[in-house]
Design a protein around this motif. Structure first.
Motif, PDB file in Angstrom:
ATOM      1  N   THR A 178       0.857  -1.183   0.000  1.00 33.98           N
ATOM      2  CA  THR A 178       0.000   0.000   0.000  1.00 33.98           C
ATOM      3  C   THR A 178       0.892   1.231   0.000  1.00 33.98           C
ATOM      4  O   THR A 178       1.692   1.416   0.923  1.00 33.98           O
ATOM      5  N   SER A 179       0.774   2.040  -1.034  1.00 31.38           N
ATOM      6  CA  SER A 179       1.566   3.263  -1.098  1.00 31.38           C
ATOM      7  C   SER A 179       1.068   4.241  -0.042  1.00 31.38           C
ATOM      8  O   SER A 179      -0.134   4.515   0.040  1.00 31.38           O
ATOM      9  N   ILE A 180       1.976   4.768   0.767  1.00 28.92           N
ATOM     10  CA  ILE A 180       1.575   5.652   1.861  1.00 28.92           C
ATOM     11  C   ILE A 180       0.888   6.910   1.330  1.00 28.92           C
ATOM     12  O   ILE A 180      -0.006   7.455   1.981  1.00 28.92           O
ATOM     13  N   ASP A 181       1.259   7.337   0.129  1.00 31.11           N
ATOM     14  CA  ASP A 181       0.663   8.578  -0.389  1.00 31.11           C
ATOM     15  C   ASP A 181      -0.803   8.430  -0.785  1.00 31.11           C
ATOM     16  O   ASP A 181      -1.450   9.408  -1.159  1.00 31.11           O
ATOM     17  N   THR A 182      -1.349   7.212  -0.691  1.00 28.88           N
ATOM     18  CA  THR A 182      -2.775   7.045  -0.974  1.00 28.88           C
ATOM     19  C   THR A 182      -3.649   7.494   0.195  1.00 28.88           C
ATOM     20  O   THR A 182      -4.852   7.679   0.026  1.00 28.88           O
ATOM     21  N   TYR A 183      -3.034   7.674   1.375  1.00 28.22           N
ATOM     22  CA  TYR A 183      -3.835   8.134   2.506  1.00 28.22           C
ATOM     23  C   TYR A 183      -3.138   9.163   3.391  1.00 28.22           C
ATOM     24  O   TYR A 183      -3.696   9.607   4.393  1.00 28.22           O
ATOM     25  N   MET A 184      -1.929   9.594   2.993  1.00 28.18           N
ATOM     26  CA  MET A 184      -1.228  10.657   3.710  1.00 28.18           C
ATOM     27  C   MET A 184      -0.564  11.590   2.714  1.00 28.18           C
ATOM     28  O   MET A 184       0.024  11.126   1.724  1.00 28.18           O
ATOM     29  N   GLU A 185      -0.624  12.893   2.984  1.00 26.91           N
ATOM     30  CA  GLU A 185       0.051  13.843   2.115  1.00 26.91           C
ATOM     31  C   GLU A 185       0.378  15.104   2.908  1.00 26.91           C
ATOM     32  O   GLU A 185      -0.423  15.547   3.745  1.00 26.91           O
ATOM     33  N   ILE A 186       1.549  15.660   2.651  1.00 31.74           N
ATOM     34  CA  ILE A 186       1.969  16.918   3.256  1.00 31.74           C
ATOM     35  C   ILE A 186       1.721  18.032   2.242  1.00 31.74           C
ATOM     36  O   ILE A 186       2.268  18.001   1.136  1.00 31.74           O
TER      37      ILE A 186
ATOM     38  N   LEU B 285       8.479   7.403   8.082  1.00 31.81           N
ATOM     39  CA  LEU B 285       9.555   7.687   7.127  1.00 31.81           C
ATOM     40  C   LEU B 285       9.029   8.515   5.962  1.00 31.81           C
ATOM     41  O   LEU B 285       9.676   9.471   5.517  1.00 31.81           O
ATOM     42  N   TYR B 286       7.853   8.158   5.472  1.00 27.63           N
ATOM     43  CA  TYR B 286       7.248   8.910   4.375  1.00 27.63           C
ATOM     44  C   TYR B 286       6.996  10.363   4.781  1.00 27.63           C
ATOM     45  O   TYR B 286       7.326  11.303   4.035  1.00 27.63           O
ATOM     46  N   LEU B 287       6.419  10.574   5.957  1.00 24.81           N
ATOM     47  CA  LEU B 287       6.119  11.927   6.409  1.00 24.81           C
ATOM     48  C   LEU B 287       7.394  12.749   6.578  1.00 24.81           C
ATOM     49  O   LEU B 287       7.439  13.932   6.209  1.00 24.81           O
ATOM     50  N   TYR B 288       8.431  12.120   7.129  1.00 27.59           N
ATOM     51  CA  TYR B 288       9.702  12.834   7.292  1.00 27.59           C
ATOM     52  C   TYR B 288      10.243  13.268   5.933  1.00 27.59           C
ATOM     53  O   TYR B 288      10.672  14.421   5.761  1.00 27.59           O
ATOM     54  N   VAL B 289      10.241  12.371   4.971  1.00 27.99           N
ATOM     55  CA  VAL B 289      10.746  12.670   3.627  1.00 27.99           C
ATOM     56  C   VAL B 289       9.980  13.834   3.006  1.00 27.99           C
ATOM     57  O   VAL B 289      10.564  14.749   2.411  1.00 27.99           O
ATOM     58  N   LYS B 290       8.665  13.822   3.156  1.00 28.76           N
ATOM     59  CA  LYS B 290       7.836  14.880   2.566  1.00 28.76           C
ATOM     60  C   LYS B 290       8.024  16.207   3.307  1.00 28.76           C
ATOM     61  O   LYS B 290       8.028  17.284   2.688  1.00 28.76           O
ATOM     62  N   LEU B 291       8.183  16.142   4.627  1.00 28.89           N
ATOM     63  CA  LEU B 291       8.386  17.364   5.401  1.00 28.89           C
ATOM     64  C   LEU B 291       9.725  18.021   5.078  1.00 28.89           C
ATOM     65  O   LEU B 291       9.848  19.256   5.093  1.00 28.89           O
ATOM     66  N   LYS B 292      10.732  17.202   4.773  1.00 27.02           N
ATOM     67  CA  LYS B 292      12.073  17.717   4.474  1.00 27.02           C
ATOM     68  C   LYS B 292      12.291  17.944   2.980  1.00 27.02           C
ATOM     69  O   LYS B 292      13.400  18.283   2.554  1.00 27.02           O
ATOM     70  N   ASN B 293      11.238  17.743   2.180  1.00 21.94           N
ATOM     71  CA  ASN B 293      11.315  17.961   0.723  1.00 21.94           C
ATOM     72  C   ASN B 293      12.418  17.131   0.062  1.00 21.94           C
ATOM     73  O   ASN B 293      13.121  17.597  -0.834  1.00 21.94           O
ATOM     74  N   ILE B 294      12.578  15.911   0.511  1.00 25.56           N
ATOM     75  CA  ILE B 294      13.565  14.996  -0.054  1.00 25.56           C
ATOM     76  C   ILE B 294      12.970  14.330  -1.299  1.00 25.56           C
ATOM     77  O   ILE B 294      11.799  13.959  -1.313  1.00 25.56           O
TER      78      ILE B 294
ATOM     79  N   GLY C  66       2.014  21.160   0.075  1.00 28.83           N
ATOM     80  CA  GLY C  66       3.102  22.014  -0.369  1.00 28.83           C
ATOM     81  C   GLY C  66       4.464  21.352  -0.440  1.00 28.83           C
ATOM     82  O   GLY C  66       5.463  22.021  -0.739  1.00 28.83           O
ATOM     83  N   SER C  67       4.544  20.051  -0.166  1.00 28.14           N
ATOM     84  CA  SER C  67       5.841  19.374  -0.230  1.00 28.14           C
ATOM     85  C   SER C  67       6.366  19.356  -1.661  1.00 28.14           C
ATOM     86  O   SER C  67       5.610  19.170  -2.621  1.00 28.14           O
ATOM     87  N   GLU C  68       7.679  19.564  -1.799  1.00 34.12           N
ATOM     88  CA  GLU C  68       8.315  19.583  -3.122  1.00 34.12           C
ATOM     89  C   GLU C  68       9.037  18.278  -3.437  1.00 34.12           C
ATOM     90  O   GLU C  68       9.792  18.188  -4.404  1.00 34.12           O
ATOM     91  N   SER C  69       8.813  17.257  -2.630  1.00 39.07           N
ATOM     92  CA  SER C  69       9.440  15.951  -2.872  1.00 39.07           C
ATOM     93  C   SER C  69       8.949  15.367  -4.193  1.00 39.07           C
ATOM     94  O   SER C  69       7.790  15.546  -4.576  1.00 39.07           O
ATOM     95  N   GLU C  70       9.833  14.638  -4.872  1.00 31.94           N
ATOM     96  CA  GLU C  70       9.471  14.004  -6.139  1.00 31.94           C
ATOM     97  C   GLU C  70       9.866  12.531  -6.134  1.00 31.94           C
ATOM     98  O   GLU C  70      10.836  12.129  -5.486  1.00 31.94           O
ATOM     99  N   ASN C  71       9.093  11.743  -6.875  1.00 30.07           N
ATOM    100  CA  ASN C  71       9.361  10.309  -7.105  1.00 30.07           C
ATOM    101  C   ASN C  71       9.355   9.484  -5.815  1.00 30.07           C
ATOM    102  O   ASN C  71      10.054   8.469  -5.718  1.00 30.07           O
ATOM    103  N   ILE C  72       8.570   9.898  -4.834  1.00 32.63           N
ATOM    104  CA  ILE C  72       8.549   9.178  -3.562  1.00 32.63           C
ATOM    105  C   ILE C  72       7.678   7.931  -3.692  1.00 32.63           C
ATOM    106  O   ILE C  72       6.493   8.006  -3.990  1.00 32.63           O
ATOM    107  N   ASP C  73       8.295   6.777  -3.458  1.00 30.14           N
ATOM    108  CA  ASP C  73       7.584   5.495  -3.547  1.00 30.14           C
ATOM    109  C   ASP C  73       7.890   4.703  -2.276  1.00 30.14           C
ATOM    110  O   ASP C  73       8.772   3.841  -2.251  1.00 30.14           O
ATOM    111  N   ILE C  74       7.165   5.019  -1.225  1.00 32.44           N
ATOM    112  CA  ILE C  74       7.320   4.349   0.076  1.00 32.44           C
ATOM    113  C   ILE C  74       6.028   3.609   0.372  1.00 32.44           C
ATOM    114  O   ILE C  74       4.939   4.182   0.305  1.00 32.44           O
ATOM    115  N   ASN C  75       6.157   2.331   0.734  1.00 30.01           N
ATOM    116  CA  ASN C  75       4.983   1.470   0.855  1.00 30.01           C
ATOM    117  C   ASN C  75       4.986   0.676   2.161  1.00 30.01           C
ATOM    118  O   ASN C  75       6.032   0.211   2.605  1.00 30.01           O
TER     119      ASN C  75
END
Length: 351
Positions: free
Chosen positions: A41-49, A246-255, A51-60
């Motif tokens: 299950t991709s985390i971005d299907t139910y969580m999103e930050i 981990l997904y939220l941290y990545v999105k918060l830090k724009n990784i 204004g995040s500028e992260s790209e190509n994030i595929d955390i499941n």
């Protein structure tokens, strides 16, 4: 027709016996659970930050199919199938469908709570969480009262609970102070009222009362912080905690990730960012391999002092990967971590 039965009676008898055995094996239930590989299950299907500028994030996160009190037929099939995980159900485990659904839903909600708190704090956006209380997160079959999953316990023997004074300590202290006592009184919020329930010590289970508790917080996100949009995933349980954080941290830090990098993993997480072991780790590795995951994070649980328990999931994951590699070529790498902070450090090495 008479001639046919006379001629073929032995085959008819064998067919009848086989049919009887098959039907019986489907009806008879055994106290085992079975788990099988399922899906990511991709985390971005139910969580999103926002204004995040992260790209190509595929955390499941990764889930399994689990069934309790399986039929004798399913037990035999699962015993033969090397991709299934069979476990003997503990005698005091409540395995009813309603209880399992309620507990799974609660653990999912607590997992999101802890993921958000841990991720925001580590990313430099400390949340001013307010302690609400202790909710009941499991009830053993030997427990004496009618308390339910997700009810709140506010006092033990009239003494108010807090973050520093938890129900486990209170119950243990009461018995140590007076070894002859047979119960404590728990104050429980039920509807708009407080009611008092008797929690009896069970002599056959090391004088435990048969309840587990979890801390619940209010954790508002300040207006000046990146805002979180969230819903509930389809899967139950706490095992998505580490990947959510981990997904939220990545999105918060724009990784951003390199194109095509696929991350998955498993493990509970607490509000401080420390991870915990989970069940069915082997089946989750099988799912990850067949889903072409590149890196899989597994927990080293420092809540335990026994090193074998600490590394249980890591050892299971390595064994499962060695086994599945016989059937499918894979480049999956397993990464053991003790905390969200360690997971971030390992992720930075990858990207």
């Amino acid at each position: 027709m008479k001639y046919f039965f006379k001629k073929q009676w032995i085959w008819i008898l064998c067919f009848g016996l086989l049919t009887s055995i098959t039907i019986t094996s489907l009806l008879v239930r055994v106290k085992y659970s079975v788990s099988t590989p399922a899906t990511l299950t991709s985390i971005d299907t139910y969580m999103e930050i926002e204004g995040s500028e992260s790209e190509n994030i595929d955390i499941n996160s990764v889930s399994v199919y689990s069934f309790n009190n399986i039929s004798l037929f399913n037990y035999v099939v699962s015993k033969i199938n090397p991709f299934c995980g069979l476990e003997d159900l503990p005698e005091n485990l409540n395995t009813s469908d309603d209880y399992s659904a309620s507990q799974g839903s609660l653990h999912r909600t607590l997992s999101i709570q802890n993921s958000v708190i841990a991720a925001y704090n580590l990313a430099g956006y400390p949340l001013e969480k307010t302690f609400i209380g202790y909710c009941v997160s499991s009830v053993s079959t030997y427990h004496s009262s009618d308390i339910k999953i997700n009810e709140y316990v506010t006092k033990i023997d009239g003494i108010k609970l807090s973050e520093e004074y938890n129900p486990n300590d209170a119950i243990k202290y009461a018995k140590e102070t007076d070894p002859t006592r047979n119960y404590v009184i728990g104050t429980v919020i039920r509807g708009a009222k407080e009611v008092e329930l008797k929690f009896e010590y069970n002599k056959d289970n090391n004088n435990k009362i048969g309840l587990s508790f979890s801390r619940v917080y209010d954790y508002p996100i300040k207006e000046e912080y990146p805002q979180l949009e969230k819903s509930l995933p389809n899967s139950y349980g706490p095992s998505a905690g580490l990947m959510q954080a981990l997904y939220l941290y990545v999105k918060l830090k724009n990784i951003s990730f390199p194109q095509g990098l696929k991350i998955s993993g498993t493990g509970e997480i607490d509000e401080f960012g420390y991870v915990g072991i989970i069940g069915s780790c082997k089946q989750k590795i099988y799912t990850a391999v067949y889903s072409d995951v590149d890196y899989f994070f597994v927990p080293i649980d420092m809540h335990y002092t026994d090193e074998k328990i600490q590394e249980m999931n890591y050892l299971e994951a390595k064994e499962a990967l060695a086994f599945i590699s016989i059937f499918k070529r894979t480049n999956l790498k397993i990464i053991p971590v003790r905390s969200l902070e360690e997971a971030v450090e390992e992720l930075e090495k990858i990207i």
